[in-house]
Design a protein around this motif. Structure first.
Motif, PDB file in Angstrom:
ATOM      1  N   VAL A  62       1.839  -8.134   9.925  1.00  0.00           N
ATOM      2  CA  VAL A  62       0.086  -7.415   9.823  1.00  0.00           C
ATOM      3  C   VAL A  62      -0.939  -7.512   8.337  1.00  0.00           C
ATOM      4  O   VAL A  62       0.315  -6.690   7.892  1.00  0.00           O
ATOM      5  CB  VAL A  62      -0.173  -6.594  10.789  1.00  0.00           C
ATOM      6  N   VAL A  63      -1.758  -8.102   8.553  1.00  0.00           N
ATOM      7  CA  VAL A  63      -2.240  -7.705   7.211  1.00  0.00           C
ATOM      8  C   VAL A  63      -3.745  -6.985   7.055  1.00  0.00           C
ATOM      9  O   VAL A  63      -4.104  -7.392   8.372  1.00  0.00           O
ATOM     10  CB  VAL A  63      -2.298  -8.945   6.074  1.00  0.00           C
ATOM     11  N   LYS A  64      -3.853  -6.639   6.128  1.00  0.00           N
ATOM     12  CA  LYS A  64      -5.907  -6.084   6.120  1.00  0.00           C
ATOM     13  C   LYS A  64      -5.934  -6.891   5.425  1.00  0.00           C
ATOM     14  O   LYS A  64      -6.275  -8.325   4.985  1.00  0.00           O
ATOM     15  CB  LYS A  64      -5.739  -4.410   4.961  1.00  0.00           C
ATOM     16  N   GLU A  65      -7.561  -6.781   5.044  1.00  0.00           N
ATOM     17  CA  GLU A  65      -8.098  -7.382   5.045  1.00  0.00           C
ATOM     18  C   GLU A  65      -8.272  -8.176   3.324  1.00  0.00           C
ATOM     19  O   GLU A  65      -7.685  -7.379   2.598  1.00  0.00           O
ATOM     20  CB  GLU A  65      -9.825  -6.951   5.193  1.00  0.00           C
ATOM     21  N   GLY A  66      -8.895  -9.499   3.394  1.00  0.00           N
ATOM     22  CA  GLY A  66      -8.617 -10.072   1.990  1.00  0.00           C
ATOM     23  C   GLY A  66      -6.817 -10.413   1.696  1.00  0.00           C
ATOM     24  O   GLY A  66      -6.952 -11.694   0.670  1.00  0.00           O
ATOM     25  N   ILE A  67      -6.139 -10.691   2.833  1.00  0.00           N
ATOM     26  CA  ILE A  67      -5.369 -11.454   2.403  1.00  0.00           C
ATOM     27  C   ILE A  67      -4.954 -12.905   3.520  1.00  0.00           C
ATOM     28  O   ILE A  67      -5.073 -12.407   4.330  1.00  0.00           O
ATOM     29  CB  ILE A  67      -3.979 -10.367   2.824  1.00  0.00           C
ATOM     30  N   LYS A  68      -4.730 -13.818   3.041  1.00  0.00           N
ATOM     31  CA  LYS A  68      -5.781 -14.936   3.784  1.00  0.00           C
ATOM     32  C   LYS A  68      -4.446 -15.416   3.668  1.00  0.00           C
ATOM     33  O   LYS A  68      -4.605 -16.048   5.068  1.00  0.00           O
ATOM     34  CB  LYS A  68      -6.673 -15.626   2.679  1.00  0.00           C
ATOM     35  N   SER A  69      -3.467 -16.125   2.913  1.00  0.00           N
ATOM     36  CA  SER A  69      -2.290 -16.531   2.558  1.00  0.00           C
ATOM     37  C   SER A  69      -0.763 -15.847   2.094  1.00  0.00           C
ATOM     38  O   SER A  69      -1.287 -14.262   1.812  1.00  0.00           O
ATOM     39  CB  SER A  69      -2.714 -17.594   1.953  1.00  0.00           C
ATOM     40  N   ALA A  70      -0.092 -16.690   2.521  1.00  0.00           N
ATOM     41  CA  ALA A  70       0.863 -15.918   1.926  1.00  0.00           C
ATOM     42  C   ALA A  70       1.037 -15.565   0.075  1.00  0.00           C
ATOM     43  O   ALA A  70       1.993 -14.110  -0.111  1.00  0.00           O
ATOM     44  CB  ALA A  70       2.859 -16.997   1.540  1.00  0.00           C
ATOM     45  N   LYS A  71       0.054 -16.103  -0.584  1.00  0.00           N
ATOM     46  CA  LYS A  71       0.209 -15.805  -2.088  1.00  0.00           C
ATOM     47  C   LYS A  71      -0.501 -14.750  -2.385  1.00  0.00           C
ATOM     48  O   LYS A  71      -0.313 -14.518  -3.461  1.00  0.00           O
ATOM     49  CB  LYS A  71      -0.463 -16.923  -3.005  1.00  0.00           C
ATOM     50  N   ASP A  72      -1.531 -14.569  -1.739  1.00  0.00           N
ATOM     51  CA  ASP A  72      -1.955 -12.867  -1.838  1.00  0.00           C
ATOM     52  C   ASP A  72      -1.469 -12.149  -1.886  1.00  0.00           C
ATOM     53  O   ASP A  72      -2.223 -10.955  -1.642  1.00  0.00           O
ATOM     54  CB  ASP A  72      -3.472 -13.274  -0.629  1.00  0.00           C
ATOM     55  N   LEU A  73      -0.268 -11.955  -0.993  1.00  0.00           N
ATOM     56  CA  LEU A  73       0.234 -10.856  -1.154  1.00  0.00           C
ATOM     57  C   LEU A  73       1.118 -10.284  -2.299  1.00  0.00           C
ATOM     58  O   LEU A  73       1.992  -9.346  -2.584  1.00  0.00           O
ATOM     59  CB  LEU A  73       1.896 -11.524   0.029  1.00  0.00           C
ATOM     60  N   LYS A  74       1.275 -10.883  -3.606  1.00  0.00           N
ATOM     61  CA  LYS A  74       0.662 -10.303  -5.022  1.00  0.00           C
ATOM     62  C   LYS A  74       0.725  -9.589  -5.043  1.00  0.00           C
ATOM     63  O   LYS A  74      -0.722  -9.550  -5.664  1.00  0.00           O
ATOM     64  CB  LYS A  74       0.810 -11.887  -5.848  1.00  0.00           C
ATOM     65  N   GLY A  75       1.893  -8.687  -5.402  1.00  0.00           N
ATOM     66  CA  GLY A  75       1.071  -7.779  -6.081  1.00  0.00           C
ATOM     67  C   GLY A  75       0.329  -6.719  -4.790  1.00  0.00           C
ATOM     68  O   GLY A  75      -0.311  -5.137  -5.239  1.00  0.00           O
TER      69      GLY A  75
END
Length: 569
Positions: free
Chosen positions: A149-162
């Motif tokens: 489960v992700v919050k807003e702004g995380i669209k794909s797996a690459k967005d998990l960085k940081g």
């Protein structure tokens, strides 16, 4: 299977109210050091007893074990295990650290967990050759029961960085996170981990941690995921949800990551190999019978109800929690005979045991859960010994997707400009002008990556999207070509891009087949964009011109499109 907001999965209790009662406080900081630092238990010999103590965890795969035992915690006369000459007492133990301690002391020779959990314990277990684990059986793949489960702004797996990600220490989701990050090209040390003590049902869980403003994502079980996202949509902030939270990826799509297995102590295996083999054969027979029972429950409703009631009591602490036990079953894909042969014996399959061990341990070392790699043995069974009593084990696998429905889903997304929604990963390859063939020599690295992704995310659709360069169209437009000429040029580019996409798809499938990894063609959907989505609308250099000529592989989650899937038996 449609989401059920009251499903249970690896829970300590069955009460639905626990899902609804969040404390709204933040989980306390919790550390996750290596198990070598946590477990100081002295090694003891396996207890001498005619009755084996076999641990279970709250997971649907364990229902087959309960059936093999005669729908009972202790072996019943006439049950599959009894017919095999076994006497077993089933004990649920969801605290993996306690399970490992009992295993080392010799209270039980068995370990029950996911491949990630077993690997977390290898360093401490390999300190003594007697307790070195031997993997004897794969039960299931998680097929919908776990999610990110992700919050807003995380669209794909690459967005998990940081980002800061919450997950249970020593739980079933550490290798889930590791695989997703690896496929996205994000090192494990490029994310911040927020460890929690429990998996669900308390204020020390990943679900509870997600309420913290500084936590961006959480790995949770599906009931908690549904709660956090307002029943699988987007969290409104009401009724226990987190505003803007959504399920980015569940194991319905990533259905080849979490493998549930049984392991035994090396010393016990050496002295009890024949009986352990009988245990494994009993599980195979029980799984076959269980699936038949679930499929034709009306014909044998008494046995079906007895199994559900026993499973609810053993796994969920209440014989009345039969609906929850039924839902546990639905979260699993039972691998059975052929799956075990493939998992342990197919050296070319990207998701075999040895490859999972390698990727899991590499990730665990990078975050300090292991200090070095440790070998894990497997039983090296002669699977011909297990054929007795099993039926249909030589059947050819059928396609898992309805190709026409997949095409409709993809076409609708393309028309609406929403193909990127649900995107998990993407891979791009370029081609030369007038190129029609895509040789393995030239594209081997990219093809290998697609084969791995297709094998891991078996519930995802893979689009193969062809793009053309608009340079010719631009020149005609500049010369004042007619609308008909321009439309013909545009359509010709579209047709060419479709043909290229088909050629690339066929090349990948052929490459995989030649490598001994057959892919399901129904998982792939071809799209021809032509010149409609160039990287450079008006290329000014040769590099820009060539960059426009590409085929993009996009791995897309379409779990909401139930009609696109053919249910597994």
């Amino acid at each position: 299977m449609r989401w059920n907001p009251f499903k249970r999965h690896r829970l300590h209790t069955f009460t639905v109210a626990l899902l609804l009662l969040f404390s709204w406080g933040l989980a306390d900081a919790y550390q996750s050091p290596p198990l070598t630092n946590k477990i100081k238990t002295v090694v003891g010999a396996p207890k001498a007893s005619k009755q084996w103590l076999v641990p279970m965890i709250t997971w649907g795969g364990d229902i087959a074990t309960i059936l093999a035992n005669g729908s009972s915690a202790t072996t019943r006369t006439g049950s599959i295990f009894a017919q095999k000459g076994l006497s077993i007492k089933l004990v649920r133990q969801d605290d993996f650290q306690k399970q490992v301690e009992a295993y080392i002391k010799g209270d039980t020779p068995f370990l029950r967990g996911t491949m990630g959990m077993i690997n977390m314990a290898t360093e401490v277990l390999n300190q003594d050759p007697r307790t070195k684990p031997v993997i004897i059986y794969q039960m299931t793949w998680s097929n919908g029961g776990d999610c990110l489960v992700v919050k807003e702004g995380i669209k794909s797996a690459k967005d998990l960085k940081g980002k800061t990600i919450a997950l249970q220490a020593y739980g079933p989701h550490v290798d889930y996170l590791a695989k997703i990050l690896k496929d996205a090209g994000v090192p494990m040390n490029d994310v911040n981990l927020r460890w929690t003590r429990d998996l669900t049902g308390t204020d020390q869980t990943p679900a509870e941690a997600l309420f913290s403003p500084d936590v961006d994502a959480a790995f949770v079980i599906i009931p908690d995921g549904l709660m956090l996202t307002s029943n699988g949509t987007v969290g409104t902030g009401a009724e226990g949800s987190v505003r803007g939270a959504r399920i980015m990826l569940s194991t319905k799509t990533a259905n080849r990551i979490i493998a549930d297995v049984y392991a035994v102590r090396s010393d016990f295996f050496q002295t009890n190999r024949q009986n352990v083999e009988a245990f494994v054969h009993g599980l195979l027979l029980a799984t076959q019978e269980m699936k038949r029972l679930f499929k034709n429950k009306e014909k044998n409703i008494t046995a079906y109800k007895a199994l559900l009631s026993a499973s609810a009591q053993i796994l969920l602490d209440s014989a009345q929690a039969t609906a929850d036990a039924e839902a546990l079953y639905g979260d699993c894909e039972f691998v059975e005979f052929r799956g075990n042969v493939k998992f342990f014996g197919d050296t070319k399959w990207p998701r075999n045991m040895n490859r999972l061990v390698s990727e899991i341990q590499s990730a665990f070392i990078s975050i300090g859960l292991l200090s070095r790699t440790s070998a894990i043995d497997q039983a090296q069974w002669d699977y011909n010994n297990f054929r007795s009593g099993l039926v249909g084990i030589d059947n050819v696998e059928a396609p898992r997707f309805k190709s026409d429905m997949v095409a409709q889903v993809v076409a609708r997304k393309q028309a609406m400009g929403t193909l990127s929604e649900g995107e998990l990963f993407r891979l791009e390859i370029n081609f030369q002008p007038n190129q029609k063939a895509f040789s393995e020599d030239l594209y081997e690295q990219g093809f290998n990556k697609i084969v791995e992704l297709a094998s891991t995310y078996g519930g995802a659709v893979i689009t193969v999207e062809g793009h053309s360069d608009p340079h010719k169209y631009n020149r005609l437009e500049k010369k004042g070509a007619t609308a008909i000429e321009l439309q013909r040029t545009k359509q010709a580019a579209k047709n060419l891009s479709i043909n290229r996409s088909i050629a690339v798809r066929d090349s990948v499938i052929r490459f995989a087949g030649n490598s001994g990894v057959p892919l399901d063609q129904s998982q792939f959907s071809v799209v021809g964009h032509g010149i409609m989505q160039p990287k450079y609308p008006r290329p000014k250099t040769k590099e820009q011109w060539l960059s426009n000529m590409r085929v993009v592989f996009r791995i897309i989650q379409i779990e909401a499109e139930d009609s696109a899937f053919i249910p597994l038996d």
